[in-house]
Design a protein around this motif. Structure first.
Motif, PDB file in Angstrom:
ATOM      1  N   PRO A  36       0.851  -1.194   0.000  1.00  0.00           N
ATOM      2  CA  PRO A  36       0.000   0.000   0.000  1.00  0.00           C
ATOM      3  C   PRO A  36       0.883   1.239   0.000  1.00  0.00           C
ATOM      4  CG  PRO A  36      -0.711  -1.576   1.671  1.00  0.00           C
ATOM      5  CD  PRO A  36       0.636  -2.037   1.173  1.00  0.00           C
ATOM      6  N   GLN A  37       0.789   1.973  -1.093  1.00  0.00           N
ATOM      7  CA  GLN A  37       1.718   3.093  -1.275  1.00  0.00           C
ATOM      8  C   GLN A  37       1.111   4.365  -0.709  1.00  0.00           C
ATOM      9  OE1 GLN A  37       2.724   3.254  -5.391  1.00  0.00           O
ATOM     10  NE2 GLN A  37       3.465   1.159  -5.454  1.00  0.00           N
ATOM     11  N   GLN A  38       1.652   4.784   0.392  1.00  0.00           N
ATOM     12  CA  GLN A  38       1.272   6.072   0.966  1.00  0.00           C
ATOM     13  C   GLN A  38       2.039   7.112   0.186  1.00  0.00           C
ATOM     14  OE1 GLN A  38      -0.928   6.202   3.483  1.00  0.00           O
ATOM     15  NE2 GLN A  38      -1.053   8.404   3.499  1.00  0.00           N
ATOM     16  N   GLY A  39       1.370   7.664  -0.825  1.00  0.00           N
ATOM     17  CA  GLY A  39       2.057   8.554  -1.759  1.00  0.00           C
ATOM     18  C   GLY A  39       2.683   9.737  -1.061  1.00  0.00           C
ATOM     19  N   PRO A  40       3.633  10.336  -1.694  1.00  0.00           N
ATOM     20  CA  PRO A  40       4.234  11.529  -1.138  1.00  0.00           C
ATOM     21  C   PRO A  40       3.214  12.639  -1.027  1.00  0.00           C
ATOM     22  CG  PRO A  40       4.872  11.240  -3.432  1.00  0.00           C
ATOM     23  CD  PRO A  40       4.176   9.999  -3.028  1.00  0.00           C
ATOM     24  N   SER A  41       3.497  13.568  -0.187  1.00  0.00           N
ATOM     25  CA  SER A  41       2.574  14.680   0.026  1.00  0.00           C
ATOM     26  C   SER A  41       2.581  15.572  -1.208  1.00  0.00           C
ATOM     27  CB  SER A  41       2.988  15.478   1.269  1.00  0.00           C
ATOM     28  OG  SER A  41       2.071  16.520   1.507  1.00  0.00           O
ATOM     29  N   SER A  42       1.874  15.121  -2.240  1.00  0.00           N
ATOM     30  CA  SER A  42       1.848  15.843  -3.514  1.00  0.00           C
ATOM     31  C   SER A  42       0.965  17.072  -3.392  1.00  0.00           C
ATOM     32  CB  SER A  42       1.337  14.930  -4.630  1.00  0.00           C
ATOM     33  OG  SER A  42       2.174  13.800  -4.761  1.00  0.00           O
ATOM     34  N   THR A  43       1.352  18.105  -4.080  1.00  0.00           N
ATOM     35  CA  THR A  43       0.592  19.343  -4.120  1.00  0.00           C
ATOM     36  C   THR A  43       0.496  19.790  -5.570  1.00  0.00           C
ATOM     37  OG1 THR A  43       1.306  20.023  -1.904  1.00  0.00           O
ATOM     38  CG2 THR A  43       0.481  21.749  -3.366  1.00  0.00           C
ATOM     39  N   TRP A  44      -0.699  20.159  -5.974  1.00  0.00           N
ATOM     40  CA  TRP A  44      -0.923  20.623  -7.338  1.00  0.00           C
ATOM     41  C   TRP A  44      -1.470  22.046  -7.315  1.00  0.00           C
ATOM     42  CZ3 TRP A  44      -2.574  15.841  -5.546  1.00  0.00           C
ATOM     43  CH2 TRP A  44      -1.919  14.727  -6.085  1.00  0.00           C
ATOM     44  N   VAL A  45      -1.213  22.760  -8.385  1.00  0.00           N
ATOM     45  CA  VAL A  45      -1.699  24.131  -8.536  1.00  0.00           C
ATOM     46  C   VAL A  45      -2.866  24.113  -9.514  1.00  0.00           C
ATOM     47  CG1 VAL A  45      -1.145  26.483  -9.268  1.00  0.00           C
ATOM     48  CG2 VAL A  45       0.561  25.111  -8.041  1.00  0.00           C
ATOM     49  N   GLY A  46      -3.952  24.741  -9.119  1.00  0.00           N
ATOM     50  CA  GLY A  46      -5.128  24.853  -9.984  1.00  0.00           C
ATOM     51  C   GLY A  46      -5.723  26.236  -9.881  1.00  0.00           C
ATOM     52  N   ASN A  47      -6.833  26.444 -10.529  1.00  0.00           N
ATOM     53  CA  ASN A  47      -7.498  27.737 -10.467  1.00  0.00           C
ATOM     54  C   ASN A  47      -8.970  27.561 -10.168  1.00  0.00           C
ATOM     55  OD1 ASN A  47      -7.968  26.615 -13.033  1.00  0.00           O
ATOM     56  ND2 ASN A  47      -8.543  28.595 -13.855  1.00  0.00           N
ATOM     57  N   VAL A  48      -9.545  28.602  -9.570  1.00  0.00           N
ATOM     58  CA  VAL A  48     -10.954  28.586  -9.185  1.00  0.00           C
ATOM     59  C   VAL A  48     -11.802  28.898 -10.418  1.00  0.00           C
ATOM     60  CG1 VAL A  48     -12.701  29.585  -7.671  1.00  0.00           C
ATOM     61  CG2 VAL A  48     -10.348  29.324  -6.860  1.00  0.00           C
ATOM     62  N   GLN A  49     -12.782  28.063 -10.663  1.00  0.00           N
ATOM     63  CA  GLN A  49     -13.696  28.248 -11.789  1.00  0.00           C
ATOM     64  C   GLN A  49     -15.123  28.107 -11.301  1.00  0.00           C
ATOM     65  OE1 GLN A  49     -12.773  25.629 -15.054  1.00  0.00           O
ATOM     66  NE2 GLN A  49     -10.588  26.134 -15.050  1.00  0.00           N
ATOM     67  N   ALA A  50     -16.040  28.623 -12.113  1.00  0.00           N
ATOM     68  CA  ALA A  50     -17.455  28.433 -11.800  1.00  0.00           C
ATOM     69  C   ALA A  50     -17.858  27.002 -12.127  1.00  0.00           C
ATOM     70  CB  ALA A  50     -18.312  29.415 -12.591  1.00  0.00           C
ATOM     71  N   ALA A  51     -18.776  26.477 -11.348  1.00  0.00           N
ATOM     72  CA  ALA A  51     -19.234  25.116 -11.606  1.00  0.00           C
ATOM     73  C   ALA A  51     -19.917  25.005 -12.956  1.00  0.00           C
ATOM     74  CB  ALA A  51     -20.180  24.664 -10.494  1.00  0.00           C
ATOM     75  N   SER A  52     -20.494  26.104 -13.453  1.00  0.00           N
ATOM     76  CA  SER A  52     -21.116  26.111 -14.780  1.00  0.00           C
ATOM     77  C   SER A  52     -20.905  27.466 -15.427  1.00  0.00           C
ATOM     78  CB  SER A  52     -22.619  25.792 -14.694  1.00  0.00           C
ATOM     79  OG  SER A  52     -23.294  26.784 -13.930  1.00  0.00           O
ATOM     80  N   GLU A  53     -20.648  27.459 -16.723  1.00  0.00           N
ATOM     81  CA  GLU A  53     -20.463  28.670 -17.509  1.00  0.00           C
ATOM     82  C   GLU A  53     -21.345  28.614 -18.746  1.00  0.00           C
ATOM     83  OE1 GLU A  53     -15.920  30.196 -16.544  1.00  0.00           O
ATOM     84  OE2 GLU A  53     -16.305  29.053 -18.381  1.00  0.00           O
ATOM     85  N   ILE A  54     -21.813  29.795 -19.184  1.00  0.00           N
ATOM     86  CA  ILE A  54     -22.701  29.896 -20.333  1.00  0.00           C
ATOM     87  C   ILE A  54     -22.082  30.848 -21.343  1.00  0.00           C
ATOM     88  CG2 ILE A  54     -25.028  30.424 -21.135  1.00  0.00           C
ATOM     89  CD1 ILE A  54     -25.997  30.072 -18.283  1.00  0.00           C
ATOM     90  N   THR A  55     -22.012  30.414 -22.594  1.00  0.00           N
ATOM     91  CA  THR A  55     -21.576  31.284 -23.682  1.00  0.00           C
ATOM     92  C   THR A  55     -22.815  31.900 -24.305  1.00  0.00           C
ATOM     93  OG1 THR A  55     -19.631  29.909 -24.102  1.00  0.00           O
ATOM     94  CG2 THR A  55     -20.322  31.398 -25.855  1.00  0.00           C
ATOM     95  N   LEU A  56     -22.869  33.227 -24.332  1.00  0.00           N
ATOM     96  CA  LEU A  56     -24.055  33.945 -24.788  1.00  0.00           C
ATOM     97  C   LEU A  56     -23.803  34.625 -26.120  1.00  0.00           C
ATOM     98  CD1 LEU A  56     -25.151  35.586 -21.406  1.00  0.00           C
ATOM     99  CD2 LEU A  56     -25.992  33.472 -22.428  1.00  0.00           C
ATOM    100  N   GLY A  57     -24.836  34.681 -26.942  1.00  0.00           N
ATOM    101  CA  GLY A  57     -24.776  35.363 -28.234  1.00  0.00           C
ATOM    102  C   GLY A  57     -26.168  35.795 -28.649  1.00  0.00           C
TER     103      GLY A  57
END
Length: 361
Positions: A36-57
């Motif tokens: 059982p591999q207790q993975g290293p304390s990995s950390t990733w970088v992400g960005n905050v986004q809306a759960a839903s987006e609408i393209t309007l025209g």
């Protein structure tokens, strides 16, 4: 005579030794020890986004006369976001309304004529042919009126389409057109992110995503101010891997009490809560055929005898698959040549696999 007897005795003693052939060597196996591999304390970088987006025209062709909002503006449902040059649409509306008025006047005249003709026929003065003509004229005028009303309603709708309104509360995250541009029907003008639910999106390699389970908790920190923290829960892993980066997008739903600092577009660091959860993985080559449920060969440590073992599996990626049940810490599992082994066979010494991703040497 004595020497002949000794030679014969030596010859008889040598016959059994010569008849005994050495036993064939046991077949070595390429196997892996389950840990059982207790993975290293990995950390990733992400960005905050809306759960839903609408393209309007806009729903109609036209020239963009005004864009009321810009990136970052907060809008309420129903508010005007942009407008088209409505000169031609207003002209079409006036023409349609005038046609509607003419059709109403013609219908009124046809109805009056029909009433007069009906009265005369009832008195015996008018002919039945005149009454029939009046009825036909009334029906034609009624149909023309309905057509004119529909055309006017369509023109009013088209005039209303010259204004782009927000269907929901949200934040403008992108604009795709500037005033003066000629737009086709349906062409993107701006992108609106729904207010409320937000998520953090991070990119994970196939190996990392294979060890992730839905519902896993993550600790988040703002990259600009690590003192601002929050938590998130893994809700979705994109099934398709990006060609360029060979990564998958992982979506983390933010907690309801997320601090205000986690604004849309903010960069955050995401770390699995309590470190990477312990998980057992195996190369896909360890699975025997395409059986359901999956099976693997386990080597007994005492007599080196192999037995089939059913395993429960989870997500896979990077040539490996997560093992959820069926195996224990320290089990030796055959990872190569699994389709050429017989159940109950005794195998030789273990050979550590080389070239397999993430194997335990």
């Amino acid at each position: 005579m004595r020497y002949l007897y000794l030679l014969l005795l030596l010859a008889l003693m040598a016959v059994p030794a010569a008849a005994q052939e050495p036993a064939p060597p046991l077949r070595p196996v390429v196997s892996e020890l389950i840990r059982p591999q207790q993975g290293p304390s990995s950390t990733w970088v992400g960005n905050v986004q809306a759960a839903s987006e609408i393209t309007l025209g806009f729903l109609v062709l036209g020239r963009l006369a005004e864009r009321v909002v810009d990136v970052g503006d907060t809008v309420a449902a129903g508010s005007v976001l942009a407008r088209l040059d409505a000169t031609s649409l207003e002209a079409d509306l006036r023409a349609a309304e005038a046609g509607e008025q003419i059709a109403e006047a013609n219908f009124q005249a046809a109805r009056d004529a029909h009433d007069r003709t009906t009265t005369l026929v009832a008195r015996g003065v008018g002919s039945a042919l005149n009454a029939e003509d009046a009825a036909n004229a009334l029906a034609t005028a009624r149909a023309t009126l309905e057509q004119a009303r529909a055309a006017a309603a369509q023109a009013r709708d088209a005039r209303g389409f010259a204004e782009l309104r927000a269907p929901i509360d949200g934040v403008v995250t992108a604009v795709a057109a500037e005033p003066g541009a000629t737009l086709s029907a349906g062409e993107s003008v701006l992108t609106l992110a729904a207010a409320g639910a937000r998520e953090v999106v991070i990119a994970l390699t196939e190996e990392d995503s294979a060890g992730m389970a839905l519902g896993a908790r993550f600790d988040l920190r703002l990259l600009a101010n690590p003192a601002i923290r929050s938590t998130a829960r893994l809700t979705r892993i994109d099934p398709v891997t990006a060609r360029a980066t060979r990564t998958r997008s992982v979506h983390l739903a933010l907690a309801d009490d997320v601090p205000a600092g986690f604004r849309l577009g903010s960069l955050v660091t995401a770390t699995p809560a309590g470190g990477r959860g312990a998980a057992m993985t195996l190369p896909l080559t360890a699975l025997i055929g395409d059986g359901d449920p999956p099976e693997v060969w386990r080597v007994a440590p005492d007599d080196r005898r192999v037995t089939r073992v059913q395993v429960g599996t989870g997500p896979q990626g990077g040539g490996r698959i997560v093992v959820l049940s069926g195996l224990s810490d320290g089990d030796e599992i055959v990872v190569r040549g699994v389709n050429s082994i017989q159940d109950g066979a005794v195998v030789g010494p273990r050979i550590a696999p080389l070239g397999l991703p993430g194997v335990e040497e």
